[in-house]
Write a protein that holds these residues in place. Sequence first.
Motif, PDB file in Angstrom:
ATOM      1  N   ASP A  19       0.820  -1.224   0.000  1.00 24.15           N
ATOM      2  CA  ASP A  19       0.000   0.000   0.000  1.00 24.15           C
ATOM      3  C   ASP A  19       0.843   1.259   0.000  1.00 24.15           C
ATOM      4  O   ASP A  19       0.307   2.369  -0.053  1.00 24.15           O
ATOM      5  N   TRP A  20       2.146   1.104   0.066  1.00 31.37           N
ATOM      6  CA  TRP A  20       3.074   2.248   0.036  1.00 31.37           C
ATOM      7  C   TRP A  20       2.879   2.976  -1.283  1.00 31.37           C
ATOM      8  O   TRP A  20       3.176   2.475  -2.356  1.00 31.37           O
ATOM      9  N   ALA A  21       2.364   4.229  -1.208  1.00 30.83           N
ATOM     10  CA  ALA A  21       2.009   4.981  -2.409  1.00 30.83           C
ATOM     11  C   ALA A  21       1.573   6.388  -1.999  1.00 30.83           C
ATOM     12  O   ALA A  21       1.563   6.732  -0.819  1.00 30.83           O
ATOM     13  N   VAL A  22       1.228   7.174  -2.995  1.00 31.33           N
ATOM     14  CA  VAL A  22       0.624   8.485  -2.748  1.00 31.33           C
ATOM     15  C   VAL A  22      -0.873   8.389  -3.028  1.00 31.33           C
ATOM     16  O   VAL A  22      -1.274   7.827  -4.053  1.00 31.33           O
ATOM     17  N   TYR A  23      -1.667   8.939  -2.141  1.00 37.18           N
ATOM     18  CA  TYR A  23      -3.116   8.852  -2.245  1.00 37.18           C
ATOM     19  C   TYR A  23      -3.689  10.246  -2.451  1.00 37.18           C
ATOM     20  O   TYR A  23      -3.353  11.192  -1.735  1.00 37.18           O
ATOM     21  N   PHE A  24      -4.560  10.344  -3.445  1.00 35.82           N
ATOM     22  CA  PHE A  24      -5.177  11.624  -3.786  1.00 35.82           C
ATOM     23  C   PHE A  24      -6.696  11.537  -3.623  1.00 35.82           C
ATOM     24  O   PHE A  24      -7.322  10.599  -4.099  1.00 35.82           O
ATOM     25  N   CYS A  25      -7.234  12.548  -2.995  1.00 34.11           N
ATOM     26  CA  CYS A  25      -8.680  12.727  -2.907  1.00 34.11           C
ATOM     27  C   CYS A  25      -9.091  13.722  -3.986  1.00 34.11           C
ATOM     28  O   CYS A  25      -8.344  14.675  -4.276  1.00 34.11           O
ATOM     29  N   ALA A  26     -10.259  13.524  -4.599  1.00 37.51           N
ATOM     30  CA  ALA A  26     -10.702  14.416  -5.663  1.00 37.51           C
ATOM     31  C   ALA A  26     -12.212  14.565  -5.620  1.00 37.51           C
ATOM     32  O   ALA A  26     -12.932  13.691  -5.127  1.00 37.51           O
ATOM     33  N   VAL A  27     -12.690  15.682  -6.151  1.00 38.73           N
ATOM     34  CA  VAL A  27     -14.128  15.968  -6.177  1.00 38.73           C
ATOM     35  C   VAL A  27     -14.514  16.469  -7.553  1.00 38.73           C
ATOM     36  O   VAL A  27     -13.715  17.102  -8.258  1.00 38.73           O
ATOM     37  N   THR A  28     -15.742  16.168  -7.956  1.00 43.22           N
ATOM     38  CA  THR A  28     -16.277  16.724  -9.180  1.00 43.22           C
ATOM     39  C   THR A  28     -17.796  16.799  -9.048  1.00 43.22           C
ATOM     40  O   THR A  28     -18.362  16.477  -8.003  1.00 43.22           O
ATOM     41  N   SER A  29     -18.413  17.241 -10.124  1.00 41.95           N
ATOM     42  CA  SER A  29     -19.864  17.388 -10.149  1.00 41.95           C
ATOM     43  C   SER A  29     -20.394  16.701 -11.398  1.00 41.95           C
ATOM     44  O   SER A  29     -19.710  16.677 -12.423  1.00 41.95           O
ATOM     45  N   PRO A  30     -21.604  16.157 -11.335  1.00 39.77           N
ATOM     46  CA  PRO A  30     -22.166  15.522 -12.531  1.00 39.77           C
ATOM     47  C   PRO A  30     -22.494  16.501 -13.636  1.00 39.77           C
ATOM     48  O   PRO A  30     -22.693  16.093 -14.774  1.00 39.77           O
ATOM     49  N   SER A  31     -22.532  17.794 -13.328  1.00 46.32           N
ATOM     50  CA  SER A  31     -22.776  18.777 -14.376  1.00 46.32           C
ATOM     51  C   SER A  31     -21.448  19.215 -14.956  1.00 46.32           C
ATOM     52  O   SER A  31     -20.408  19.111 -14.316  1.00 46.32           O
ATOM     53  N   GLY A  32     -21.457  19.703 -16.152  1.00 44.45           N
ATOM     54  CA  GLY A  32     -20.225  20.190 -16.757  1.00 44.45           C
ATOM     55  C   GLY A  32     -19.365  19.083 -17.330  1.00 44.45           C
ATOM     56  O   GLY A  32     -19.852  18.025 -17.711  1.00 44.45           O
ATOM     57  N   SER A  33     -18.086  19.294 -17.345  1.00 37.17           N
ATOM     58  CA  SER A  33     -17.174  18.424 -18.083  1.00 37.17           C
ATOM     59  C   SER A  33     -16.534  17.346 -17.230  1.00 37.17           C
ATOM     60  O   SER A  33     -15.610  16.686 -17.687  1.00 37.17           O
ATOM     61  N   TRP A  34     -17.013  17.156 -16.020  1.00 37.30           N
ATOM     62  CA  TRP A  34     -16.449  16.101 -15.170  1.00 37.30           C
ATOM     63  C   TRP A  34     -14.992  16.407 -14.853  1.00 37.30           C
ATOM     64  O   TRP A  34     -14.139  15.534 -14.822  1.00 37.30           O
ATOM     65  N   GLN A  35     -14.697  17.690 -14.598  1.00 37.41           N
ATOM     66  CA  GLN A  35     -13.348  18.045 -14.179  1.00 37.41           C
ATOM     67  C   GLN A  35     -13.126  17.597 -12.748  1.00 37.41           C
ATOM     68  O   GLN A  35     -13.966  17.821 -11.887  1.00 37.41           O
ATOM     69  N   LEU A  36     -12.000  16.997 -12.505  1.00 39.69           N
ATOM     70  CA  LEU A  36     -11.641  16.597 -11.157  1.00 39.69           C
ATOM     71  C   LEU A  36     -10.807  17.690 -10.499  1.00 39.69           C
ATOM     72  O   LEU A  36      -9.878  18.214 -11.101  1.00 39.69           O
ATOM     73  N   ILE A  37     -11.148  18.016  -9.266  1.00 38.96           N
ATOM     74  CA  ILE A  37     -10.337  18.919  -8.451  1.00 38.96           C
ATOM     75  C   ILE A  37      -9.645  18.052  -7.409  1.00 38.96           C
ATOM     76  O   ILE A  37     -10.306  17.351  -6.637  1.00 38.96           O
ATOM     77  N   PHE A  38      -8.317  18.111  -7.392  1.00 44.97           N
ATOM     78  CA  PHE A  38      -7.538  17.208  -6.564  1.00 44.97           C
ATOM     79  C   PHE A  38      -7.014  17.893  -5.304  1.00 44.97           C
ATOM     80  O   PHE A  38      -6.720  19.091  -5.296  1.00 44.97           O
ATOM     81  N   GLY A  39      -6.859  17.098  -4.270  1.00 43.80           N
ATOM     82  CA  GLY A  39      -6.071  17.515  -3.130  1.00 43.80           C
ATOM     83  C   GLY A  39      -4.588  17.361  -3.436  1.00 43.80           C
ATOM     84  O   GLY A  39      -4.213  16.861  -4.504  1.00 43.80           O
ATOM     85  N   SER A  40      -3.762  17.776  -2.496  1.00 48.10           N
ATOM     86  CA  SER A  40      -2.312  17.780  -2.721  1.00 48.10           C
ATOM     87  C   SER A  40      -1.670  16.419  -2.508  1.00 48.10           C
ATOM     88  O   SER A  40      -0.479  16.246  -2.757  1.00 48.10           O
ATOM     89  N   GLY A  41      -2.439  15.457  -2.038  1.00 40.88           N
ATOM     90  CA  GLY A  41      -1.923  14.106  -1.893  1.00 40.88           C
ATOM     91  C   GLY A  41      -1.342  13.820  -0.517  1.00 40.88           C
ATOM     92  O   GLY A  41      -0.889  14.719   0.199  1.00 40.88           O
ATOM     93  N   THR A  42      -1.384  12.536  -0.135  1.00 44.65           N
ATOM     94  CA  THR A  42      -0.776  12.054   1.109  1.00 44.65           C
ATOM     95  C   THR A  42       0.145  10.894   0.770  1.00 44.65           C
ATOM     96  O   THR A  42      -0.292   9.904   0.179  1.00 44.65           O
ATOM     97  N   GLN A  43       1.412  11.057   1.126  1.00 49.02           N
ATOM     98  CA  GLN A  43       2.378   9.982   0.923  1.00 49.02           C
ATOM     99  C   GLN A  43       2.261   9.006   2.087  1.00 49.02           C
ATOM    100  O   GLN A  43       2.472   9.375   3.247  1.00 49.02           O
ATOM    101  N   LEU A  44       1.920   7.762   1.792  1.00 50.62           N
ATOM    102  CA  LEU A  44       1.820   6.725   2.809  1.00 50.62           C
ATOM    103  C   LEU A  44       3.087   5.887   2.807  1.00 50.62           C
ATOM    104  O   LEU A  44       3.469   5.332   1.767  1.00 50.62           O
ATOM    105  N   THR A  45       3.722   5.801   3.962  1.00 50.13           N
ATOM    106  CA  THR A  45       4.885   4.945   4.159  1.00 50.13           C
ATOM    107  C   THR A  45       4.490   3.817   5.100  1.00 50.13           C
ATOM    108  O   THR A  45       3.874   4.057   6.140  1.00 50.13           O
ATOM    109  N   VAL A  46       4.856   2.595   4.731  1.00 51.81           N
ATOM    110  CA  VAL A  46       4.514   1.428   5.539  1.00 51.81           C
ATOM    111  C   VAL A  46       5.802   0.850   6.119  1.00 51.81           C
ATOM    112  O   VAL A  46       6.717   0.476   5.381  1.00 51.81           O
ATOM    113  N   MET A  47       5.855   0.796   7.427  1.00 53.74           N
ATOM    114  CA  MET A  47       7.033   0.272   8.122  1.00 53.74           C
ATOM    115  C   MET A  47       6.849  -1.219   8.404  1.00 53.74           C
ATOM    116  O   MET A  47       5.739  -1.653   8.716  1.00 53.74           O
ATOM    117  N   PRO A  48       7.920  -1.998   8.311  1.00 54.86           N
ATOM    118  CA  PRO A  48       7.808  -3.448   8.554  1.00 54.86           C
ATOM    119  C   PRO A  48       7.549  -3.749  10.022  1.00 54.86           C
ATOM    120  O   PRO A  48       7.814  -2.943  10.894  1.00 54.86           O
TER     121      PRO A  48
END
Lengths: 111, 114
Positions: B85-114
Amino acid sequence: GGIITQTPKFLIGQEGQKLTLKCQQNFNHDTMYWYRQDSGKGLRLIYYSITENDLQKGDLSEGYDASREKKSSFSLTVTSAQKNEMAVFLCASSIPNTEVFFGKGTRLTVV
Amino acid sequence: AQSVTQPDARVTVSEGASLQLRCKYSYFGTPYLFWYVQYPRQGLQLLLKYYPGDPVVQGVNGFEAEFSKSNSSFHLRKASVHWSDWAVYFCAVTSPSGSWQLIFGSGTQLTVMP
């Protein structure tokens, strides 16, 4: 399933140079997008196109041009590369109200 | 203004521990919400999506998210994190009206320790 192919994967340019990034999709999607990804800033929309020959500006369009001559392809031009610019450009496509699919990106470095 | 905020730029968890990644949105109208994951040198892949309905949505690989209109939030959860699961995770929002543009958050880097 389909795929979005971005070329080149890596692009090194010189300051002031005009650079073109290409994107092809075989999903037969109407809408295509170009996003810029900077470290710590998420993705920002540069241009999108809802059909062939249509172009719509996103929040980050200044300094870029785009072209959608065919439904399957969408190209982005950096009109004058800025020194020390480093970013990943992501192409995406979708049909209305469904999932947006992304390519693997073109990594740009300007020296 | 329409926006997405991911307040945690980096999150570190131990393998097997539970996970919550936070997402707050500001959107006029009915939001459609998404979580995307980006593995190293890869494009974004959809983890899960929320269309108006059941506030808890299930995604791939054991991820789920809960929509809260009162809190303007769409937090991502996983009961037991795996090293993959070690990766960058992005949250995004859009609306059903218009062109389905996604507005993104800045992302969260997830680090998994053993």
